[in-house]
Design an enzyme around this catalytic site. Structure first.
Site, PDB file in Angstrom:
ATOM      1  N   CYS A 161     -40.930  45.739 -19.863  1.00 57.63           N
ATOM      2  CA  CYS A 161     -40.065  46.352 -18.865  1.00 57.63           C
ATOM      3  C   CYS A 161     -40.174  47.866 -18.891  1.00 57.63           C
ATOM      4  O   CYS A 161     -39.406  48.552 -19.573  1.00 57.63           O
ATOM      5  CB  CYS A 161     -38.621  45.919 -19.102  1.00 57.63           C
ATOM      6  SG  CYS A 161     -37.517  46.631 -17.898  1.00 57.63           S
ATOM      7  N   CYS A 164     -37.115  49.773 -17.760  1.00 57.14           N
ATOM      8  CA  CYS A 164     -36.040  49.934 -18.754  1.00 57.14           C
ATOM      9  C   CYS A 164     -36.428  50.972 -19.808  1.00 57.14           C
ATOM     10  O   CYS A 164     -35.580  51.700 -20.291  1.00 57.14           O
ATOM     11  CB  CYS A 164     -35.766  48.636 -19.513  1.00 57.14           C
ATOM     12  SG  CYS A 164     -35.923  47.149 -18.581  1.00 57.14           S
ATOM     13  N   ASP A 165     -37.707  50.983 -20.198  1.00 51.42           N
ATOM     14  CA  ASP A 165     -38.083  51.719 -21.411  1.00 51.42           C
ATOM     15  C   ASP A 165     -38.849  53.017 -21.168  1.00 51.42           C
ATOM     16  O   ASP A 165     -39.114  53.762 -22.113  1.00 51.42           O
ATOM     17  CB  ASP A 165     -38.941  50.805 -22.316  1.00 51.42           C
ATOM     18  CG  ASP A 165     -38.161  49.583 -22.773  1.00 51.42           C
ATOM     19  OD1 ASP A 165     -36.913  49.656 -22.769  1.00 51.42           O
ATOM     20  OD2 ASP A 165     -38.782  48.568 -23.117  1.00 51.42           O
TER      21      ASP A 165
END
Ligand code: NDP
Length: 337
Positions: A161, A164-165
């Site tokens: 992801c 997200c990261d």
């Protein structure tokens, strides 16, 4: 044991759209949100292709709005995960707690006999819920490569992801694996932070949409390694440090700070093995039915979204299928009464 009229399993665009429709049809609707509340759109930075969402809303915000909309009309959201189902008799039984010997892995990988035995044990425990009708909208999850080091460094330099990261990779050197829209989207998300983004693709052309390819290839921070495969991920006791990549039969070791896997998805249907007809790839097969296009091989169990769709896999398609399932349920219940 609690008795429900309609249970929806899954809280992505398909499940929540179904909830909006069934609640508005005054069907008592309980939606089980599961562990990944909001589904795959929770990992998407900007939604640009959902008609009517013209300002590029973030995925999480979009999903929170869908949830609010479903609740506004009366959908009850249950923040629980369904861990076993029994569709062999009506009303359909749902468990949210399993006897200790069972876990999710059993449903995914157990052999046929093992699965039969497990279900026999589960049936001895009273179900937590029973429902007259069901809509399954459990979606799909990221596929991983299973190369050495991938599991070990997951969350410590390996991610599925980027959205997200990405922010953790300020001025870093990262690799993205894949050649579809997810790989393009992840690469773009990463260029906002990373110093260098290299896409490793096993083929010599991307399958991603042209507009996404153009954006990626025009970005000076992005490089592509064509005809290449990730073979190994290594690091120290804390974090990823290097990867081994094979290109045209030649293996090289490259330093890196992060590896992002974007090689597609698999349907979340482990729970439904031996309960519903699944296709060769594990997606729920919809029974060609004169009236109900979203009905599964069990009458009264409907399915919608990515769990049935390996072809289009778009939020708008999932939402449309959710609306279809809801209308099918409404009609089905009317015919029952
Ligand atoms: P896709 O299945 O489209 O692409 C997967 C990519 O990973 C392919 O390039 C494939 O290679 C590669 N791949 C698969 N398995 C392996 C492996 N074992 N080793 C190496 N490479 C591998 O998945 P996506 O998740 O990218 O997209 C799924 C759907 O979601 C699509 O319909 C896409 O359009 C949509 N989507 C839309 C977005 C948007 O519009 N914003 C964003 C993200 C996804 P190969 O090409 O050689 O098969």
């Amino acid at each position: 044991m609690k008795k429900l009229q309609l249970a929806i399993i899954g809280s992505g665009p398909a499940g929540l759209t179904a909830g909006i429709y069934t609640s508005r049809a005054r069907i008592e609707t309980t939606l089980f949100a599961g562990l990944e509340i909001g589904g795959q759109l929770m990992y998407t930075s900007g939604i640009e292709n959902f008609p009517g969402v013209c300002e590029g809303k973030t995925g999480p915000l979009f999903m929170m709005d869908l949830q609010k909309q479903a609740m506004r009309f009366g959908t009850t959201i249950q923040y629980e995960q369904i861990t076993a189902v029994d569709f062999t008799k009506k009303p359909f039984a749902l468990w949210t707690n399993l006897p200790p010997l069972m876990d999710q892995k059993t449903f995914q990988s157990a052999g046929e006999d093992e699965l039969l035995q497990a279900m026999q044990t589960i049936r001895q425990t009273e179900a937590n819920y029973v429902a007259d009708v069901l809509i399954i909208a459990t979606g799909a999850s990221s596929i991983t490569l299973n190369v050495p080091g991938e599991k070990e460094y997951f969350g410590r330099g390996v991610s599925t992801c980027a959205v997200c990261d990405a922010a953790f990779y300020q001025d870093k050197n990262v690799y993205v694996i894949g050649g579809g829209d997810s790989a393009m989207e992840d690469s773009i998300a990463l260029t906002k932070f990373a110093k260098q983004v290299t896409i490793i693709h096993r083929g010599d052309a991307f399958r991603a949409s042209k507009i996404m390819q153009e954006r990626v290839l025009a970005n000076p921070k992005v490089k592509v390694m064509w005809n290449s495969n990730l073979k190994e991920i290594s690091g120290d006791s804390k974090i990823v440090k290097t990867i081994k990549v094979e290109t045209d039969g030649k293996l090289q070791e490259l330093p890196t700070d992060g590896v992002f896997l974007a090689i597609g998805h698999q349907p979340n249907t482990g729970l439904f093995r031996q309960q519903l007809n699944l296709d060769r790839k594990g997606y729920i097969e919809l029974k060609p039915h004169e009236i109900y296009s979203t009905m599964t091989s069990v009458a009264g169990v409907f399915a919608a979204g990515d769990v049935t769709d390996h072809r289009y896999r778009q939020a708008i398609v999932a939402a449309g299928l959710g609306a279809q399932a809801a209308l099918d349920v409404e009609h089905y219940l009317l015919n029952l009464s």
